[in-house]
Design a protein around this motif. Structure first.
Motif, PDB file in Angstrom:
ATOM      1  N   TYR A 119       5.187  -8.924   4.021  1.00 38.60           N
ATOM      2  CA  TYR A 119       4.863  -7.982   2.948  1.00 38.60           C
ATOM      3  C   TYR A 119       5.959  -8.044   1.904  1.00 38.60           C
ATOM      4  O   TYR A 119       7.125  -7.798   2.207  1.00 38.60           O
ATOM      5  CB  TYR A 119       4.680  -6.569   3.523  1.00 38.60           C
ATOM      6  CG  TYR A 119       3.425  -6.493   4.342  1.00 38.60           C
ATOM      7  CD1 TYR A 119       2.228  -6.067   3.778  1.00 38.60           C
ATOM      8  CD2 TYR A 119       3.411  -6.924   5.666  1.00 38.60           C
ATOM      9  CE1 TYR A 119       1.055  -6.051   4.511  1.00 38.60           C
ATOM     10  CE2 TYR A 119       2.240  -6.926   6.410  1.00 38.60           C
ATOM     11  CZ  TYR A 119       1.067  -6.485   5.824  1.00 38.60           C
ATOM     12  OH  TYR A 119      -0.100  -6.498   6.553  1.00 38.60           O
ATOM     13  N   GLU A 124       2.943  -2.990  -1.076  1.00 35.47           N
ATOM     14  CA  GLU A 124       2.032  -3.766  -0.235  1.00 35.47           C
ATOM     15  C   GLU A 124       1.967  -3.186   1.168  1.00 35.47           C
ATOM     16  O   GLU A 124       0.894  -3.078   1.769  1.00 35.47           O
ATOM     17  CB  GLU A 124       2.490  -5.229  -0.151  1.00 35.47           C
ATOM     18  CG  GLU A 124       2.040  -6.100  -1.292  1.00 35.47           C
ATOM     19  CD  GLU A 124       2.325  -7.567  -1.024  1.00 35.47           C
ATOM     20  OE1 GLU A 124       2.655  -7.921   0.137  1.00 35.47           O
ATOM     21  OE2 GLU A 124       2.219  -8.371  -1.956  1.00 35.47           O
ATOM     22  N   LEU A 125       3.124  -2.825   1.707  1.00 35.28           N
ATOM     23  CA  LEU A 125       3.171  -2.286   3.058  1.00 35.28           C
ATOM     24  C   LEU A 125       2.427  -0.958   3.147  1.00 35.28           C
ATOM     25  O   LEU A 125       1.664  -0.720   4.100  1.00 35.28           O
ATOM     26  CB  LEU A 125       4.626  -2.098   3.489  1.00 35.28           C
ATOM     27  CG  LEU A 125       4.826  -1.588   4.916  1.00 35.28           C
ATOM     28  CD1 LEU A 125       4.319  -2.607   5.928  1.00 35.28           C
ATOM     29  CD2 LEU A 125       6.293  -1.273   5.175  1.00 35.28           C
ATOM     30  N   TYR A 128      -1.225  -1.426   3.234  1.00 35.92           N
ATOM     31  CA  TYR A 128      -1.671  -1.789   4.583  1.00 35.92           C
ATOM     32  C   TYR A 128      -1.804  -0.528   5.438  1.00 35.92           C
ATOM     33  O   TYR A 128      -2.803  -0.353   6.144  1.00 35.92           O
ATOM     34  CB  TYR A 128      -0.678  -2.765   5.209  1.00 35.92           C
ATOM     35  CG  TYR A 128      -0.947  -3.041   6.668  1.00 35.92           C
ATOM     36  CD1 TYR A 128      -2.020  -3.835   7.063  1.00 35.92           C
ATOM     37  CD2 TYR A 128      -0.133  -2.482   7.652  1.00 35.92           C
ATOM     38  CE1 TYR A 128      -2.272  -4.072   8.410  1.00 35.92           C
ATOM     39  CE2 TYR A 128      -0.377  -2.718   8.998  1.00 35.92           C
ATOM     40  CZ  TYR A 128      -1.446  -3.509   9.373  1.00 35.92           C
ATOM     41  OH  TYR A 128      -1.698  -3.738  10.697  1.00 35.92           O
TER      42      TYR A 128
END
Length: 288
Positions: A119, A124-125, A128
């Protein structure tokens, strides 16, 4: 015959749910009797999909299995559930008018795990986590018949994201062993931790100071998630508030265990002591 097939499906969901994690067993004790089976049905779907993702021999096989699971889920929401756990899930979907999106998001996250192992940014993390963790909280609110407003949905998301992050920082070494790094690559680069240096730390079983600094910052982020989400416990039915306090308490205890080893998560996997676990369970059972 149909009634018998539903009963068989419910028994299978119950078996799956009660054969897994201690936390779910404790949570099931705190559930109202009328909601135990619906929770088993949803949990069995989540557990089965997670196992397809993590226990398949190769990513290609996992993706194929998850694709079949998606097809079964689509059919279930269309009113044509396949035999097995989806027959039980269909009843729960109808009874509680569950939305399809959270289930789709979970499967999307499981598929992503087969294709994405790094990531680049915190954003982005967290995206998720939005699909891998937050949907569970939203499903639970629907099962509890909570008429959640936007603020309470966000609080639920914060709790679920905090739990996911705490799990990541507890299992940095374990995740690396299966090829995954959840620490944001941009943050690692800023601290001068290349992939090669990260691998050396794993090999030497030692967390260098710069990585400890990042783990500390990430634990602080997870702590903030719990702080922001905790007020939800007072906005839901008492039985659900007790469950939420149990899980938030467990997440906070995990972060404390990481701090107690000075963020040396590569050398030692932090664990919450049995005494702390027992205290959390007791506090939940007596409603504190």
């Amino acid at each position: 015959m149909k009634g018998e097939s539903v009963k068989q499906a419910e028994r299978e969901c119950r078996r799956i749910a009660l054969s897994h994690y201690e936390n779910f067993l404790v949570a099931s004790v705190l559930l109202p009797r009328r909601l135990k089976q619906p929770f088993y049905n949803v949990y069995a779907f989540c557990r089965t999909a997670d196992d397809l993702a993590d226990e398949s021999a190769t990513p290609a096989l996992a993706l194929n299995a998850l694709s079949q699971c998606q097809t079964s889920l689509d059919a279930t929401f269309a009113g044509n559930p396949p035999a097995g756990i989806f027959t039980a899930l269909a009843n729960t979907i109808e009874q509680f008018r569950l939305d399809k999106q959270p289930f789709d998001d979970l499967l999307d996250a499981f598929r992503q795990d087969q294709q994405k192992t790094r990531y680049q940014t915190t954003r982005e993390l967290l995206d998720y986590c939005r699909r891998s963790a937050n949907p569970v909280g939203r499903i639970v609110l629907k099962l509890a018949a909570v008429d959640a407003d936007v603020a309470d949905l966000e609080r639920s998301d914060q709790i679920c994201t905090g739990l996911q992050l705490a799990n990541f920082w507890q299992d940095v070494a374990r995740d690396y062993a299966i090829g995954r790094i959840y620490l944001p690559q941009s943050e690692l680069r800023t601290l001068g931790v290349s992939e090669e240096r990260f691998a050396e730390m794993i090999q030497q079983r030692s967390t260098l100071p710069e990585l400890k600094t990042l783990i500390q910052a990430e634990c602080d982020r997870a702590q903030t998630c719990f702080d922001l989400g905790a007020p939800l416990c007072d906005h839901v039915p008492k039985w659900l508030g007790r469950n939420l306090r149990l899980f938030v308490g467990g997440g906070r205890a995990t972060l404390e265990a990481i701090r107690a080893i000075d963020f040396d998560v590569i050398r030692i996997r932090p664990r919450v002591s049995k005494g702390t676990q027992a205290c959390l369970i007791l506090r939940s059972l007596i409603g504190r």
